[in-house]
Design a protein around this motif. Structure first.
Motif, PDB file in Angstrom:
ATOM      1  N   ARG A  21      95.080  48.422   5.829  1.00  0.00           N
ATOM      2  CA  ARG A  21      93.694  48.774   5.234  1.00  0.00           C
ATOM      3  C   ARG A  21      93.735  50.065   4.438  1.00  0.00           C
ATOM      4  N   PHE A  22      93.017  50.085   3.211  1.00  0.00           N
ATOM      5  CA  PHE A  22      93.106  51.343   2.393  1.00  0.00           C
ATOM      6  C   PHE A  22      91.520  51.915   2.531  1.00  0.00           C
ATOM      7  N   LYS A  23      91.688  53.172   3.025  1.00  0.00           N
ATOM      8  CA  LYS A  23      90.364  53.724   3.072  1.00  0.00           C
ATOM      9  C   LYS A  23      89.744  54.367   1.973  1.00  0.00           C
ATOM     10  N   PRO A  24      88.313  54.507   2.075  1.00  0.00           N
ATOM     11  CA  PRO A  24      87.530  55.146   1.031  1.00  0.00           C
ATOM     12  C   PRO A  24      88.029  56.402   0.700  1.00  0.00           C
ATOM     13  N   LEU A  25      88.352  57.028  -0.644  1.00  0.00           N
ATOM     14  CA  LEU A  25      88.870  58.057  -0.801  1.00  0.00           C
ATOM     15  C   LEU A  25      87.634  59.174  -0.709  1.00  0.00           C
ATOM     16  N   GLN A  26      88.370  60.194   0.077  1.00  0.00           N
ATOM     17  CA  GLN A  26      87.410  61.445   0.111  1.00  0.00           C
ATOM     18  C   GLN A  26      87.008  62.410  -1.206  1.00  0.00           C
ATOM     19  N   ALA A  27      86.108  63.072  -1.095  1.00  0.00           N
ATOM     20  CA  ALA A  27      85.697  63.896  -2.433  1.00  0.00           C
ATOM     21  C   ALA A  27      87.000  64.661  -2.887  1.00  0.00           C
ATOM     22  N   VAL A  28      87.513  65.275  -1.967  1.00  0.00           N
ATOM     23  CA  VAL A  28      88.711  66.130  -2.575  1.00  0.00           C
ATOM     24  C   VAL A  28      89.852  65.393  -2.965  1.00  0.00           C
ATOM     25  N   GLU A  29      90.135  63.970  -2.472  1.00  0.00           N
ATOM     26  CA  GLU A  29      91.108  63.142  -3.180  1.00  0.00           C
ATOM     27  C   GLU A  29      90.754  62.685  -4.301  1.00  0.00           C
ATOM     28  N   THR A  30      89.565  62.334  -4.645  1.00  0.00           N
ATOM     29  CA  THR A  30      88.938  61.846  -5.747  1.00  0.00           C
ATOM     30  C   THR A  30      89.168  63.020  -7.026  1.00  0.00           C
ATOM     31  N   LEU A  31      88.824  64.099  -6.642  1.00  0.00           N
ATOM     32  CA  LEU A  31      89.240  65.203  -7.483  1.00  0.00           C
ATOM     33  C   LEU A  31      90.502  65.556  -7.716  1.00  0.00           C
ATOM     34  N   SER A  32      91.267  65.150  -6.793  1.00  0.00           N
ATOM     35  CA  SER A  32      93.175  65.393  -7.105  1.00  0.00           C
ATOM     36  C   SER A  32      93.363  64.229  -8.315  1.00  0.00           C
ATOM     37  N   VAL A  33      92.751  63.223  -7.984  1.00  0.00           N
ATOM     38  CA  VAL A  33      93.178  62.208  -9.138  1.00  0.00           C
ATOM     39  C   VAL A  33      92.605  62.460 -10.568  1.00  0.00           C
ATOM     40  N   LEU A  34      91.334  62.795 -10.638  1.00  0.00           N
ATOM     41  CA  LEU A  34      90.651  63.414 -11.644  1.00  0.00           C
ATOM     42  C   LEU A  34      91.446  64.320 -12.305  1.00  0.00           C
ATOM     43  N   ARG A  35      92.063  65.396 -11.536  1.00  0.00           N
ATOM     44  CA  ARG A  35      92.824  66.563 -12.096  1.00  0.00           C
ATOM     45  C   ARG A  35      94.297  66.058 -12.750  1.00  0.00           C
ATOM     46  N   ARG A  36      94.646  64.999 -11.912  1.00  0.00           N
ATOM     47  CA  ARG A  36      96.282  64.599 -12.348  1.00  0.00           C
ATOM     48  C   ARG A  36      96.065  63.976 -13.933  1.00  0.00           C
ATOM     49  N   VAL A  37      94.779  63.001 -13.737  1.00  0.00           N
ATOM     50  CA  VAL A  37      94.748  62.275 -14.935  1.00  0.00           C
ATOM     51  C   VAL A  37      94.155  63.051 -15.997  1.00  0.00           C
TER      52      VAL A  37
END
Length: 200
Positions: A175-191
């Protein structure tokens, strides 16, 4: 020439880059390290949680002959890592069209015939819940067959409850959990870094 969407162009290519799914990735790697990876996997979770990225990164990882389990990265130097994705991965979009029993049998038969240049042959079925109940039943008999050691089938779904119980019971679910805000921000920063954009 049309440029791919950032979500596709900058999709994570390593398991260590999958954000917010440490439990699922850790369990997958433990099974892989012990050479006990189930041949039929189900990745369930909401859209954008990393199911497809995780499946593609796992497909790459199982080809690697010198995988680094500490860093969760492929060596990118062995023969397995040098193979292009289409050579060891068959990708099937279940939401695109229903499937006949003959087509399904042929697809699964081909997945059992791993080319000599591939360590493991992977078949990825995306959004398997989109299939009708009848189409899902067509999978039951093929999934009861004995799988070869070099065969791996990965299914993804945003709604596992729409899978018929006999089909779901034949898969090992992660099961893949919904991303938390901090995790989404981390993805955006990497991209953004990859695209040389300044988020500040």
């Amino acid at each position: 020439m049309i440029s791919p969407l950032p979500a596709v162009a900058h999709r994570p290519s390593e398991l260590c880059e999958i954000e917010g799914q440490d439990d699922a990735i850790s369990d997958l790697l433990d099974s892989m390290k012990q050479k006990r990876l189930n041949p039929v996997l189900l990745f369930s979770g909401s859209s954008g949680s990393g199911k497809t990225s995780g499946a593609l990164a796992l497909a790459k990882a199982v080809q690697c002959e010198q995988y680094n389990f500490v860093e969760r990265r492929c060596c990118n130097a062995c023969e397995g890592c040098q193979q292009k994705v289409p050579m060891y991965l068959r990708h099937f979009d279940c939401a695109a069209t229903p499937v006949s029993q003959g087509t399904l049998n042929l697809l699964i038969t081909k997945s059992q015939m791993s080319p000599s240049f591939c360590k493991v042959c992977i078949t990825l079925f995306e959004e398997v819940h989109a299939w009708s109940l009848g189409d899902q039943r067509k999978l039951l008999v093929p999934l009861e067959r004995r799988f070869a050691a070099n065969q791996l089938m990965i299914f993804t779904t945003t709604d596992p409850n729409r899978l018929i119980p006999p089909l779901r019971s034949r898969m090992l679910e992660f099961r893949f959990k919904p991303l938390q805000a901090v995790e989404t921000l981390s993805v955006l920063r990497r991209v953004a870094t990859q695209m040389q954009l300044d988020l500040d």
